[in-house]
Design an enzyme around this catalytic site. Structure first.
Site, PDB file in Angstrom:
ATOM      1  N   CYS A 113      -1.725  -7.716   3.205  1.00  0.00           N
ATOM      2  CA  CYS A 113      -0.336  -7.430   3.854  1.00  0.00           C
ATOM      3  C   CYS A 113       0.579  -8.543   3.558  1.00  0.00           C
ATOM      4  O   CYS A 113       1.617  -8.543   3.759  1.00  0.00           O
ATOM      5  CB  CYS A 113      -0.764  -7.240   5.270  1.00  0.00           C
ATOM      6  N   HIS A 238       5.900  -8.717   7.974  1.00  0.00           N
ATOM      7  CA  HIS A 238       5.023  -7.548   7.759  1.00  0.00           C
ATOM      8  C   HIS A 238       5.109  -6.595   8.777  1.00  0.00           C
ATOM      9  O   HIS A 238       5.250  -6.894   9.914  1.00  0.00           O
ATOM     10  CB  HIS A 238       3.658  -8.203   7.492  1.00  0.00           C
ATOM     11  N   ASN A 268       2.757   1.200   8.397  1.00  0.00           N
ATOM     12  CA  ASN A 268       2.115   0.142   7.675  1.00  0.00           C
ATOM     13  C   ASN A 268       1.956   0.231   6.221  1.00  0.00           C
ATOM     14  O   ASN A 268       1.062   1.026   5.876  1.00  0.00           O
ATOM     15  CB  ASN A 268       0.861  -0.330   8.649  1.00  0.00           C
TER      16      ASN A 268
END
Length: 312
Positions: A113, A238, A268
């Site tokens: 990430c 993120h 995500n």
């Protein structure tokens, strides 16, 4: 030239949208359960005929067009991804081949990430050192391919997509110094492993780490750029979970900044999440040319990397 800048950005998401209601028909969950815990309402899911390099190439082509450049202007391609199934050719080489970029240095960056902000820093360093003239930096992941769709704790989180940036030399620094690091002894908290590979995480451990340990690190990234959090026009963290993004942004103290919340629509998307959300803010006019924006990635390996950039 004394620095580098982001000349342009671009993003791409697959056409298929998976809603919370759709997920409620697949696993024991509900729209209310998902939104109350992670804040996500929809996510885009790539089909079996849409590989990661295709998502990446679409986003990269948009960034090139926005910069007024051709594939021949690029001599370094960096792709941040953790969902490349094949070991070789790597994702960067596949993207270069799709776009027709002649003889670039082509490297993948797997920091999950935090991959895009690591790759952006690497491109900044390479261009400032004279090792490259212009770099294409891409974050792309197909999380749906490494997800257990029977596990409601993880399948509600993920989405697919890509975002890209063109990095080139500039008279004034447009990409601030990176602040990066990791907590390798806690790397087990976020995993994509096994055969076939599957995404798993220790949600509470990640939440506590992100909301308590990362705010001072993000503030220090601003200091390295010679700014305070109050100077920021935008914050792109993120896009892990809205319940992490909102308290983290508040603790950073960027009181005048637009905070990206693309996770609500996109889920995500791992390494894609920061360039995807940043490109959308630019496209929407939420941040303007020259505005200082903090990009801050965190997650797998319990790695982090952040820098302040000036908007293209």
């Amino acid at each position: 030239m004394n620095g580098t800048r982001i000349a342009a950005v671009g993003h791409y998401q697959p056409a298929k949208v998976l809603t919370n209601e759709d997920l409620a028909g697949m696993v024991d969950t509900s729209h209310e359960w998902i939104t109350s815990r992670v804040g996500i309402k929809t996510r885009h899911i790539a089909g079996p005929d849409e590989p990661v390099d295709e998502l990446a190439a679409h986003a990269a082509a948009k960034a090139l067009a926005a910069a007024g450049l051709t594939p021949g202007d690029i001599d370094l391609v960096l792709v941040a991804t953790s969902t490349a199934i094949d070991r070789s050719p790597n994702m960067a080489a596949r993207v270069a081949a799709r776009l027709g970029i002649p003889s670039p240095a082509a490297m993948d960056v797997n920091v999950v990430c935090a991959g895009f902000t690591h790759a952006l820093a690497t491109a900044d360093h390479a261009v400032r050192a004279g090792a490259a003239l212009r770099a294409l930096v891409i974050g792309a992941d197909k999380m749906s391919e490494v997800t257990d769709w029977t596990d409601r704790t993880t399948c509600v989180l993920v989405g697919d997509g890509a975002g890209a940036a063109v990095v080139e030399a500039a008279d004034e620094p447009g990409i601030g110094p990176v602040l990066w690091g990791s907590v390798p002894e806690m790397g087990h908290a976020v995993r994509i492993e096994g055969t076939p590979p599957r995404f798993a995480q220790e949600g509470q451990s990640v939440y506590r780490w992100a909301t308590t340990q990362l705010p001072p690190i993000a503030r220090k990234a601003c200091e390295k750029a010679g700014l305070t959090p109050a100077d920021l026009a935008g914050v792109v963290l993120h896009q892990a979970n809205l319940r992490i993004i909102e308290p983290l942004a508040e603790k950073i103290g960027a009181v005048n900044a637009v905070v990206a919340r693309d996770v609500v629509q996109s889920g995500n998307t791992s390494a894609a999440s920061i360039p995807l959300a940043f490109s959308k803010l630019v496209e929407q006019g939420a941040v303007r040319t020259g505005d200082p924006v903090l990009l801050f990635g965190f997650g797998g390996n319990l790695s982090y990397a952040g820098q302040v950039v000036r908007c293209p």
